[in-house]
Scaffold this active site. Structure first.
Site, PDB file in Angstrom:
ATOM      1  N   SER A 141      62.485  32.451  61.689  1.00 20.14           N
ATOM      2  CA  SER A 141      61.325  32.766  62.510  1.00 20.14           C
ATOM      3  C   SER A 141      61.582  34.050  63.309  1.00 20.14           C
ATOM      4  O   SER A 141      61.880  35.088  62.731  1.00 20.14           O
ATOM      5  CB  SER A 141      60.991  31.569  63.410  1.00 20.14           C
ATOM      6  OG  SER A 141      59.713  31.720  63.993  1.00 20.14           O
ATOM      7  N   ASP A 239      54.102  27.256  54.724  1.00 19.52           N
ATOM      8  CA  ASP A 239      54.319  27.631  56.126  1.00 19.52           C
ATOM      9  C   ASP A 239      52.964  27.791  56.807  1.00 19.52           C
ATOM     10  O   ASP A 239      52.162  28.633  56.427  1.00 19.52           O
ATOM     11  CB  ASP A 239      55.105  28.943  56.170  1.00 19.52           C
ATOM     12  CG  ASP A 239      55.517  29.359  57.567  1.00 19.52           C
ATOM     13  OD1 ASP A 239      54.996  28.787  58.543  1.00 19.52           O
ATOM     14  OD2 ASP A 239      56.367  30.251  57.677  1.00 19.52           O
ATOM     15  N   HIS A 270      57.569  25.886  57.596  1.00 21.48           N
ATOM     16  CA  HIS A 270      58.193  26.992  58.333  1.00 21.48           C
ATOM     17  C   HIS A 270      59.656  26.723  58.665  1.00 21.48           C
ATOM     18  O   HIS A 270      60.503  27.593  58.521  1.00 21.48           O
ATOM     19  CB  HIS A 270      57.405  27.225  59.622  1.00 21.48           C
ATOM     20  CG  HIS A 270      57.878  28.393  60.426  1.00 21.48           C
ATOM     21  ND1 HIS A 270      57.747  29.697  60.009  1.00 21.48           N
ATOM     22  CD2 HIS A 270      58.503  28.454  61.642  1.00 21.48           C
ATOM     23  CE1 HIS A 270      58.245  30.516  60.916  1.00 21.48           C
ATOM     24  NE2 HIS A 270      58.720  29.793  61.922  1.00 21.48           N
TER      25      HIS A 270
END
Length: 327
Positions: A141, A239, A270
């Site tokens: 991320s 995601d 994700h």
């Protein structure tokens, strides 16, 4: 050797100065003292107390040296250690590094200062059990954004693992500007007006990022074509936080084909983590007023975690050198 630098070296009383201390041991307590004498010979002094390096170092047993890896997480902030511990069990010397919302670091992420991450790589490489000259970096991320920026600007990064990164994965900054020495790159603002709230009361941020191919965003471009090391892109096609596959492909298009490799997993969300980690499709983080939607389906997500972890270990071993000892 401990080194103290002050920037600028000469300053008026109403201007801030930056004091930078290098060469401290992890968790070392340090006192900084400053003093001056006025025109009457009176001495004024001040002192402040700090604890060094904001992270946790995991070392395999044995004399080493071991391949070094910096481990970064994302928008949750703080210090997250479980992946670093697992990588250490595979024979890597791993620094789990916090970069906001931890100890005396800023509570929110206002900018990415690459000198902070450069110092972390220097500290890790100076450890007697860490083999150099290069390091690996793994990030998910927001941490994936940082990892790719480290690969771009810092020569120490020779093997980078990018897991579901955001706008910086396209070679553009989203949300947070980047500074490094005399380089300053503005960020593309998040499109907060495009955030959706699902029926479950979670935030769907998949549309929060602007079009990375918009020509007006050129001033925010990161020169990923300058990356010298190898990059492994890991993508969950389900995601719901962002279109990570698009970001990965746009970044790869700016790099020579032999420099990067893509692992793309249908049905994975994700938060692709090590094997046997449960699917987390919705969770709360400290920086968000509502839970966030991460996406993913149970079976394909679990399969993606199992397969990608093996590939990540293989990638790091190939480009950093095999670890000399494993648990």
């Amino acid at each position: 050797m401990v080194e103290v630098t002050v920037t600028p070296r000469s300053s008026l009383a109403d201007c801030p100065v930056r004091v930078h201390v290098r060469g401290l041991s992890p968790s070392q307590l340090v006192t900084l003292r400053a003093w001056l004498r006025d025109e009457h010979g009176e001495r004024f002094q001040a002192r402040a107390f700090f604890r060094a390096v904001r992270g946790a170092l995991f070392l395999p047993p044995g004399p080493g040296p071991f391949p070094g890896v910096v481990d970064l997480f994302g928008g949750a902030g703080g210090l997250i250690e479980f992946r670093a511990g697992l990588l250490a069990s595979r024979g890597f010397a791993v620094l789990a590094l916090a970069f906001f919302a931890y100890d005396d670091l800023p509570r929110t992420l206002s900018q990415l200062d690459m000198e902070y991450f450069e110092e972390a790589t220097t500290v890790l490489l100076q450890h007697p059990k860490v083999q150099g000259p290069g390091l690996g970096v793994i990030g998910i991320s927001k941490g994936a954004e940082v990892a790719l920026a480290m690969a771009t600007f810092l020569p120490q990064g020779v093997a980078t693992v990018w897991i579901n990164g955001t706008g910086l994965g396209t070679a553009f900054l989203h949300g947070n500007p980047l500074v490094y020495k005399d380089i300053s790159l503005p960020a593309i603002p998040y499109g907060l007006e495009r955030v959706l709230i699902t029926e479950m009361g979670a935030l769907d941020n998949s549309a929060v990022f602007g079009d990375p191919q918009d020509p007006t965003h050129r001033s925010s471009a990161i020169p990923v074509e300058k990356i010298k090391g190898k990059v492994l892109f890991v993508v969950g096609e389900a995601d719901r936080s962002l279109n990570s596959k698009l970001f990965a492909r746009l970044a790869m298009a700016q790099m020579p084909p032999e420099q990067s490799h893509l692992l793309s997993y249908p049905g994975a969300g994700h938060l692709i983590e090590p094997p046997c980690s449960p699917l987390c499709s919705i969770s709360s983080i400290r920086s968000s007023p509502l839970p966030l939607l991460w996406g993913g389906e149970v079976k394909p997500h679990a399969e993606a975690q199992e397969h990608s972890w093996k590939e990540i270990i293989r990638f790091l071993e190939k480009h950093l050198g095999c670890a000399t000892q494993k648990l």
